[in-house]
Design a protein around this motif. Structure first.
Motif, PDB file in Angstrom:
ATOM      1  N   LEU A  43      45.281  81.437  23.649  1.00  0.00           N
ATOM      2  CA  LEU A  43      45.952  80.307  22.801  1.00  0.00           C
ATOM      3  C   LEU A  43      45.995  79.139  23.636  1.00  0.00           C
ATOM      4  O   LEU A  43      45.862  78.007  23.427  1.00  0.00           O
ATOM      5  CB  LEU A  43      47.296  80.586  22.082  1.00  0.00           C
ATOM      6  N   GLU A  44      46.688  79.475  24.961  1.00  0.00           N
ATOM      7  CA  GLU A  44      46.785  78.094  25.909  1.00  0.00           C
ATOM      8  C   GLU A  44      45.215  77.623  26.422  1.00  0.00           C
ATOM      9  O   GLU A  44      45.282  76.544  26.466  1.00  0.00           O
ATOM     10  CB  GLU A  44      47.630  78.757  27.286  1.00  0.00           C
ATOM     11  N   GLY A  61      53.534  74.045  21.795  1.00  0.00           N
ATOM     12  CA  GLY A  61      52.693  74.902  21.124  1.00  0.00           C
ATOM     13  C   GLY A  61      53.118  76.401  21.441  1.00  0.00           C
ATOM     14  O   GLY A  61      53.370  77.521  20.499  1.00  0.00           O
ATOM     15  N   ARG A  62      53.422  76.627  22.592  1.00  0.00           N
ATOM     16  CA  ARG A  62      53.864  78.014  22.925  1.00  0.00           C
ATOM     17  C   ARG A  62      55.429  78.435  22.470  1.00  0.00           C
ATOM     18  O   ARG A  62      55.377  79.543  21.842  1.00  0.00           O
ATOM     19  CB  ARG A  62      54.091  78.324  24.648  1.00  0.00           C
ATOM     20  N   LEU A  69      51.824  88.375  19.493  1.00  0.00           N
ATOM     21  CA  LEU A  69      51.540  87.757  20.691  1.00  0.00           C
ATOM     22  C   LEU A  69      51.637  88.868  21.701  1.00  0.00           C
ATOM     23  O   LEU A  69      52.568  89.769  21.608  1.00  0.00           O
ATOM     24  CB  LEU A  69      52.674  86.717  21.146  1.00  0.00           C
ATOM     25  N   ASP A  70      50.766  88.733  22.801  1.00  0.00           N
ATOM     26  CA  ASP A  70      50.883  89.701  24.099  1.00  0.00           C
ATOM     27  C   ASP A  70      50.230  88.605  25.048  1.00  0.00           C
ATOM     28  O   ASP A  70      49.732  87.597  24.984  1.00  0.00           O
ATOM     29  CB  ASP A  70      49.995  90.875  23.855  1.00  0.00           C
ATOM     30  N   ASP A  71      49.914  89.011  26.237  1.00  0.00           N
ATOM     31  CA  ASP A  71      49.578  88.316  27.303  1.00  0.00           C
ATOM     32  C   ASP A  71      48.230  87.721  27.193  1.00  0.00           C
ATOM     33  O   ASP A  71      48.004  86.625  27.431  1.00  0.00           O
ATOM     34  CB  ASP A  71      49.770  89.073  28.582  1.00  0.00           C
ATOM     35  N   ASP A  72      47.340  88.616  26.555  1.00  0.00           N
ATOM     36  CA  ASP A  72      45.869  88.059  26.326  1.00  0.00           C
ATOM     37  C   ASP A  72      45.932  86.913  25.102  1.00  0.00           C
ATOM     38  O   ASP A  72      45.297  85.920  25.436  1.00  0.00           O
ATOM     39  CB  ASP A  72      44.987  89.208  25.854  1.00  0.00           C
ATOM     40  N   VAL A  73      46.786  87.232  24.318  1.00  0.00           N
ATOM     41  CA  VAL A  73      46.690  86.348  22.980  1.00  0.00           C
ATOM     42  C   VAL A  73      47.227  85.130  23.450  1.00  0.00           C
ATOM     43  O   VAL A  73      46.725  84.101  23.056  1.00  0.00           O
ATOM     44  CB  VAL A  73      47.360  86.788  21.811  1.00  0.00           C
ATOM     45  N   ARG A  74      48.358  85.039  24.249  1.00  0.00           N
ATOM     46  CA  ARG A  74      49.052  83.801  24.834  1.00  0.00           C
ATOM     47  C   ARG A  74      47.890  83.146  25.806  1.00  0.00           C
ATOM     48  O   ARG A  74      47.940  81.889  25.623  1.00  0.00           O
ATOM     49  CB  ARG A  74      50.344  84.323  25.514  1.00  0.00           C
ATOM     50  N   ALA A  75      47.201  83.755  26.695  1.00  0.00           N
ATOM     51  CA  ALA A  75      46.134  83.109  27.393  1.00  0.00           C
ATOM     52  C   ALA A  75      45.149  82.434  26.518  1.00  0.00           C
ATOM     53  O   ALA A  75      44.744  81.385  27.041  1.00  0.00           O
ATOM     54  CB  ALA A  75      45.739  84.328  28.343  1.00  0.00           C
ATOM     55  N   GLU A 113      40.117  88.406  21.071  1.00  0.00           N
ATOM     56  CA  GLU A 113      38.638  88.611  21.264  1.00  0.00           C
ATOM     57  C   GLU A 113      37.881  87.401  20.398  1.00  0.00           C
ATOM     58  O   GLU A 113      37.363  86.608  20.612  1.00  0.00           O
ATOM     59  CB  GLU A 113      37.980  89.835  20.680  1.00  0.00           C
ATOM     60  N   THR A 114      38.772  87.244  19.107  1.00  0.00           N
ATOM     61  CA  THR A 114      38.410  86.091  18.175  1.00  0.00           C
ATOM     62  C   THR A 114      38.626  84.843  18.815  1.00  0.00           C
ATOM     63  O   THR A 114      37.556  83.763  18.790  1.00  0.00           O
ATOM     64  CB  THR A 114      39.025  86.254  16.958  1.00  0.00           C
ATOM     65  N   LEU A 115      39.597  84.732  19.361  1.00  0.00           N
ATOM     66  CA  LEU A 115      39.956  83.452  19.894  1.00  0.00           C
ATOM     67  C   LEU A 115      39.162  83.116  21.459  1.00  0.00           C
ATOM     68  O   LEU A 115      38.716  82.020  21.477  1.00  0.00           O
ATOM     69  CB  LEU A 115      41.459  83.198  20.333  1.00  0.00           C
TER      70      LEU A 115
END
Length: 350
Positions: free
Chosen positions: A263-264, A243-244, A255-261, A298-300
């Motif tokens: 998503l994981e 997925g990543r 993507l940035d670090d927060d979005v990647r975190a 924030e949404t995720l």
């Protein structure tokens, strides 16, 4: 500074001055009207040098297109054309009248055959072919009337016609060379742009391969070490790594670090997440992308859907759309309910 143009200008001035000086070389007998001869020579020199040097600023709009950096001579202004034709009409008859019938074929009286030919050659080089050929026709008529056809042809009329013809061929060849140079320049620029794009793509591919090795390397190493026998934890790590990699390839600008975190985290709880960048973020600076990524994270963070779809939007107001679906209370996967809908607007759009 010495240039080809300056050399040609000096040669044109020297040659026309030499032809005019021949008209002052009275070696046989005094001419009946010397003042007319001198005034005619002055008119010829003034007109010729006027046609050589006059390049008003307004002529730039009438200039030939600049092809590949090669600029040809500017078009001769209308006033200079009129003066050149007037000179072609006046000079032969004035000289023939001033020297008298007994000297009309003498060398000092036939200079205008070459002189008007040189003037019309200059007019031709200044991109006025119709004016140049009109002047040659006027020279031919006047010289044949005053000297006779055979004498006019023998004493220099043929040479003037040849000069103007060669000048026209030279101008055409120069324009063709300029067009070919411009075409080659465009092809070279296109080839350079293509090469640059290939270099950028190769660099992007190398970056993607490096990211893939960082993400999938540990999973692949464990898979090889265990001979393909993976436990549930390793399978989960493999799915997360896949997925990543898909996220990095399909939506890197989201993507940035927060979005990647986030998503994981969603994938670790069992959600199926799809990220697609289908355009709509082009032209946004890093600050605007940071705002969009912050709202996406924030949404995720508050999402609990089983399937999450994240897509960029081509709409002028909406940057990203996030849709979450989960099975309905009936349990049928075909009747999934939408339990998350978030439209992230472009920064600054109310």
């Amino acid at each position: 500074m010495i240039s080809v143009k300056n050399v040609l200008v000096v040669l044109a001035i020297a040659f026309t001055a030499y032809l005019a000086a021949r008209g002052l070389w009275w070696t046989t007998a005094p001419v009946p009207q010397p003042l007319v001869v001198v005034a005619t020579l002055g008119l010829y020199l003034a007109t010729t040098w006027f046609c050589i040097f006059w390049e008003p600023a307004s002529a730039a709009a009438d200039e030939q297109p600049d092809a590949g950096g090669i600029r040809g001579p500017r078009r001769l202004p209308a006033l200079a054309q009129f003066l050149a034709l007037a000179c072609a009409a006046i000079v032969p008859s004035a000289i023939a009248f001033a020297v008298g019938p007994d000297s009309r074929t003498a060398s000092f009286a036939t200079w205008y055959l070459g002189g008007i030919g040189a003037l019309m050659t200059i007019v031709m080089v200044r991109r006025r072919p119709w004016t140049a050929w009109t002047g040659i026709v006027m020279l031919a008529i006047a010289s044949m009337v005053w000297m006779g056809p055979l004498e006019a042809l023998a004493l220099g009329l043929v040479g003037s016609v040849v000069w103007v013809t060669c000048a026209q061929l030279l101008v055409r060849s120069m324009d063709r060379a300029a067009r070919d140079t411009a075409r080659l320049t465009r092809l070279q620029r296109a080839a350079s742009a293509w090469q640059a794009s290939q270099v950028v793509r190769q660099r992007e591919r190398r970056v993607q391969v490096q990211k893939a090795l960082v993400v999938a390397g540990p999973v692949l190493t464990r898979t090889v070490a265990n001979l393909g026998e993976l436990d549930d934890k390793d399978r989960l790590e493999a799915r997360i790594a896949e997925g990543r990699l898909r996220d990095e390839m399909r939506g890197p600008r989201l993507l940035d670090d927060d979005v990647r975190a986030e998503l994981e985290r969603a994938r670790r709880r069992g959600a199926n997440v799809t990220v697609l960048d289908e355009g709509g973020l082009d032209g946004l600076d890093e600050d605007a992308l940071s705002i969009i990524r912050g709202q996406l994270a924030e949404t995720l963070r508050s999402a609990s859907s089983d399937r999450i779809y994240i897509r960029t939007s081509p709409d002028a107001r909406i940057a990203v759309t996030v849709v979450g679906r989960s099975p309905s209370t009936g349990g049928s996967s075909d009747e999934d309910a939408v339990d998350l809908w978030r439209e992230i607007p472009h920064p600054g759009v109310g």
